[in-house]
Design a protein around this motif. Structure first.
Motif, PDB file in Angstrom:
ATOM      1  N   LYS A  17       2.545   9.539  -4.848  1.00  0.00           N
ATOM      2  CA  LYS A  17       3.724   9.237  -4.244  1.00  0.00           C
ATOM      3  C   LYS A  17       3.483   9.351  -2.568  1.00  0.00           C
ATOM      4  O   LYS A  17       3.072  10.126  -2.116  1.00  0.00           O
ATOM      5  CB  LYS A  17       4.731  10.257  -4.651  1.00  0.00           C
ATOM      6  N   GLY A  18       4.198   8.462  -1.855  1.00  0.00           N
ATOM      7  CA  GLY A  18       3.992   8.187  -0.549  1.00  0.00           C
ATOM      8  C   GLY A  18       4.966   7.206   0.082  1.00  0.00           C
ATOM      9  O   GLY A  18       5.835   6.823  -0.329  1.00  0.00           O
ATOM     10  N   GLU A  19       4.577   6.913   1.269  1.00  0.00           N
ATOM     11  CA  GLU A  19       5.462   5.859   1.882  1.00  0.00           C
ATOM     12  C   GLU A  19       4.999   4.541   1.663  1.00  0.00           C
ATOM     13  O   GLU A  19       3.536   4.130   1.676  1.00  0.00           O
ATOM     14  CB  GLU A  19       5.542   6.109   3.608  1.00  0.00           C
ATOM     15  N   LEU A  20       5.765   3.540   1.259  1.00  0.00           N
ATOM     16  CA  LEU A  20       5.445   2.277   1.117  1.00  0.00           C
ATOM     17  C   LEU A  20       5.122   1.382   2.384  1.00  0.00           C
ATOM     18  O   LEU A  20       5.847   1.509   3.204  1.00  0.00           O
ATOM     19  CB  LEU A  20       6.455   1.275   0.243  1.00  0.00           C
ATOM     20  N   VAL A  21       3.932   0.658   2.328  1.00  0.00           N
ATOM     21  CA  VAL A  21       3.623  -0.081   3.430  1.00  0.00           C
ATOM     22  C   VAL A  21       3.419  -1.626   2.920  1.00  0.00           C
ATOM     23  O   VAL A  21       2.860  -1.755   1.957  1.00  0.00           O
ATOM     24  CB  VAL A  21       2.361   0.677   3.942  1.00  0.00           C
TER      25      VAL A  21
ATOM     26  N   GLU B   1       0.684  -1.088  -0.007  1.00  0.00           N
ATOM     27  CA  GLU B   1       0.150  -0.048  -0.048  1.00  0.00           C
ATOM     28  C   GLU B   1       0.795   1.216  -0.063  1.00  0.00           C
ATOM     29  O   GLU B   1       2.000   1.084   0.216  1.00  0.00           O
ATOM     30  CB  GLU B   1      -0.710   0.067   1.283  1.00  0.00           C
ATOM     31  N   ILE B   2       0.298   2.322  -0.534  1.00  0.00           N
ATOM     32  CA  ILE B   2       1.164   3.684  -0.397  1.00  0.00           C
ATOM     33  C   ILE B   2       0.269   4.500   0.747  1.00  0.00           C
ATOM     34  O   ILE B   2      -0.906   4.785   0.306  1.00  0.00           O
ATOM     35  CB  ILE B   2       1.255   4.380  -1.769  1.00  0.00           C
ATOM     36  N   ILE B   3       0.664   5.245   1.619  1.00  0.00           N
ATOM     37  CA  ILE B   3       0.210   6.029   2.399  1.00  0.00           C
ATOM     38  C   ILE B   3       0.901   7.337   2.597  1.00  0.00           C
ATOM     39  O   ILE B   3       2.077   7.479   1.978  1.00  0.00           O
ATOM     40  CB  ILE B   3       0.128   5.379   3.810  1.00  0.00           C
ATOM     41  N   ASP B   4       0.007   8.561   2.967  1.00  0.00           N
ATOM     42  CA  ASP B   4       0.901   9.628   3.224  1.00  0.00           C
ATOM     43  C   ASP B   4       1.477   9.547   4.505  1.00  0.00           C
ATOM     44  O   ASP B   4       0.788   9.158   5.554  1.00  0.00           O
ATOM     45  CB  ASP B   4      -0.538  10.508   3.427  1.00  0.00           C
ATOM     46  N   PRO B   5       2.466   9.671   4.560  1.00  0.00           N
ATOM     47  CA  PRO B   5       3.440   9.533   5.734  1.00  0.00           C
ATOM     48  C   PRO B   5       2.978  10.430   6.909  1.00  0.00           C
ATOM     49  O   PRO B   5       3.283   9.845   8.046  1.00  0.00           O
ATOM     50  CB  PRO B   5       4.879   9.715   5.292  1.00  0.00           C
ATOM     51  N   ALA B   6       2.560  11.475   6.745  1.00  0.00           N
ATOM     52  CA  ALA B   6       2.061  12.364   7.667  1.00  0.00           C
ATOM     53  C   ALA B   6       0.709  12.024   8.257  1.00  0.00           C
ATOM     54  O   ALA B   6       0.663  12.246   9.571  1.00  0.00           O
ATOM     55  CB  ALA B   6       2.088  13.787   7.196  1.00  0.00           C
ATOM     56  N   THR B   7      -0.164  11.597   7.342  1.00  0.00           N
ATOM     57  CA  THR B   7      -1.511  11.253   8.343  1.00  0.00           C
ATOM     58  C   THR B   7      -1.758   9.947   8.141  1.00  0.00           C
ATOM     59  O   THR B   7      -2.745   9.470   8.805  1.00  0.00           O
ATOM     60  CB  THR B   7      -2.610  11.998   7.201  1.00  0.00           C
ATOM     61  N   GLY B   8      -1.041   8.904   7.455  1.00  0.00           N
ATOM     62  CA  GLY B   8      -1.320   7.564   7.493  1.00  0.00           C
ATOM     63  C   GLY B   8      -2.500   7.299   6.629  1.00  0.00           C
ATOM     64  O   GLY B   8      -2.946   5.801   6.370  1.00  0.00           O
ATOM     65  N   ALA B   9      -3.188   8.108   5.932  1.00  0.00           N
ATOM     66  CA  ALA B   9      -4.348   7.602   5.145  1.00  0.00           C
ATOM     67  C   ALA B   9      -3.723   6.936   3.778  1.00  0.00           C
ATOM     68  O   ALA B   9      -2.559   7.353   3.311  1.00  0.00           O
ATOM     69  CB  ALA B   9      -4.955   8.913   4.424  1.00  0.00           C
TER      70      ALA B   9
END
Ligand code: DLL
Length: 434
Positions: A279-283, A264-272
């Motif tokens: 683009k965001g953080e890979l989970v 999943e890709i999330i917004d690293p600031a909000t976790g959404a």
């Protein structure tokens, strides 16, 4: 060559059905067997029966590196220790190591992921794969080893270092595929040339490079230096090691082995959760893992899931080459920059080599950040004329300013003076105590 068409080319609906079944089973397993997850889920008021679709994954808690460190060494084990057949560990640069404990089935999935990875780079049983990732607790060496054996290729367990011996092995055993960090691949070519060996004449036709950030331009350099095709491969100890995602012959983004490791890709600031293409953080959730399964592990790696289906025939989704990590983002006087961007920009400048070191400090007088970029001049461009070197230095500073918006003080250093690494290269020294 597609190693496992049944899973790699699966129809999307069938894949999602499989992922959901595996996710549901995973949540039940961790709820029953891992007190850490049971407590967390109870606090959130989530029961395994609440997971009714793949989208319900968003109801589950994230797992962070700190959770792994806090439960070191065996706190997240989901099976009796007698089921564990191997452990690996990543020390990172600071702090308690994180542990991955594998059951026999986990070893099987890992080998499978790596067999797919090596096949993506064209490997078959006829190949000789020289594995120059470090063997030991690091997952790079043994992961590539197991994958090579699964394919039935001839693996040379060279491990990292011993550069001259590596070259001898390549020559004598006609290595066709090499696996190592991208920075080591460049160093190996450099050392070969110093010894009067032309790397392009050695016949290595492809390489699987990963474990550290690198850029498209660095790919070009490696391909030119060796006359091979360079493939980007991705993974991390916490999830399994290498084998999580890999490039195919299209060399355009890395296919995630998503029947095993769900991205999943999330917004690293909000976790959404972010939509595909953002683009965001890979989970990653380890949907089949037995030993140390993880729910929604925050990798801190930044990328996006590519929307287009790949032309190679695999239907697994791809992630873009990594942009950096949420934690190696350098903020220099308020401007965000990843070391990978600096590298990318640098390689476009004539006269310098892709060997560099960024030193960041904060001035005791002005309290402002000061960044110094040490860059190796390549031997052809190296000159005793101060004015030539001055011009090159000014040019690099100007390009960094215009392309990245940062003021870097550039220091040109002699060819081959920046320390070479046999494993992951160290590119940043941050002396600021913030
Ligand atoms: O580096 C596993 C690995 C071994 C991957 C060999 C590929 C090849 P760790 O030591 O736990 O595991 O480090 C994982 O390295 O979270 C990324 O930040 C970085 N990394 C790994 N592959 C790439 C890549 C191994 N292709 C961490 N591009 C990850 C950029 C990468 N960064």
């Amino acid at each position: 060559m597609i190693w496992n068409p049944e899973h790699e080319c699966m129809d999307k609906a069938a894949l999602q059905k499989l992922q959901f079944a595996r996710l549901k089973n995973l949540v039940e397993r961790v709820y029953t067997n891992v007190p850490f997850y049971r407590d967390t889920l109870d606090k959130m008021g989530v029961k395994p029966s609440d997971i009714r679709s793949l989208a319900d994954i968003a109801k589950l808690p994230f797992t962070t590196k700190d959770d792994l460190r806090d439960t070191y060494p065996y706190g997240l084990l989901a099976v009796p220790q007698s089921e564990i057949v191997e452990i690996h560990m990543s020390s990172g640069t600071t702090g308690t190591p994180v542990v991955d404990a594998y059951t026999r089935r986990d070893m099987d999935d890992w080998s499978e992921g790596m067999a797919r990875t090596l096949s993506g780079a064209g490997a078959t049983r006829n190949d000789t794969i020289q594995n120059a990732y470090g063997y030991g607790l690091f997952t790079g060496g043994l992961g590539s080893h197991y994958g090579s054996q699964r394919i039935g290729a001839t693996v040379i367990p060279a491990s990292s270092g011993n550069t001259e011996k590596q070259l001898m092995l390549i020559r004598d055993f006609k290595t066709s595929i090499i696996t190592c960090t991208p920075s080591y691949a460049l160093y190996l070519a450099e050392r070969a040339r110093e010894l009067g060996i032309d790397p392009t004449a050695l016949g290595v036709r492809s390489g699987c490079f990963g474990a550290e950030p690198w850029s498209e331009n660095m790919r070009k350099e490696i391909e030119k230096a060796w006359g091979l095709k360079a493939y980007d491969i991705y993974g991390l100890t916490e999830i399994t090691g290498p084998g999580v995602a890999f490039e195919c012959e299209a060399q355009c983004g890395m296919h995630v082995n998503e029947d095993l490791w769900y991205p999943e890709i999330i917004d690293p600031a909000t976790g959404a959760v972010l939509p595909e293409g953002e683009k965001g953080e890979l989970v990653i959730t380890t949907i089949t893992k037995e030993g140390t399964p993880l729910l929604r592990y925050r990798t801190r790696d930044i990328t996006f899931i590519m929307k287009e289906v790949c032309g190679c025939g695999r239907t697994t989704r791809r992630i873009h080459r990594l942009f950096g990590r949420t934690d190696d983002l350098l903020i220099i006087r308020g401007v965000n920059v990843f070391p990978s961007q600096i590298e990318h920009t640098l390689i476009e400048i004539q006269g310098v080599d892709p060997n560099y070191l960024i030193i960041v400090d904060r001035s005791a007088q002005t309290h402002l950040d000061e960044a110094e970029l040490h860059v190796e001049v390549n031997p052809e461009a190296f000159s005793d004329e101060t004015k030539d070197m001055e011009a090159l230095r000014n040019r690099i500073e100007a390009v960094m300013k215009s392309k990245l918006g940062i003021n870097l003080k550039v220091k040109l250093v002699e060819p081959k003076s920046i320390e070479r690494s046999i494993g992951k290269a160290k590119r940043v020294i941050d002396k600021r105590s913030l």
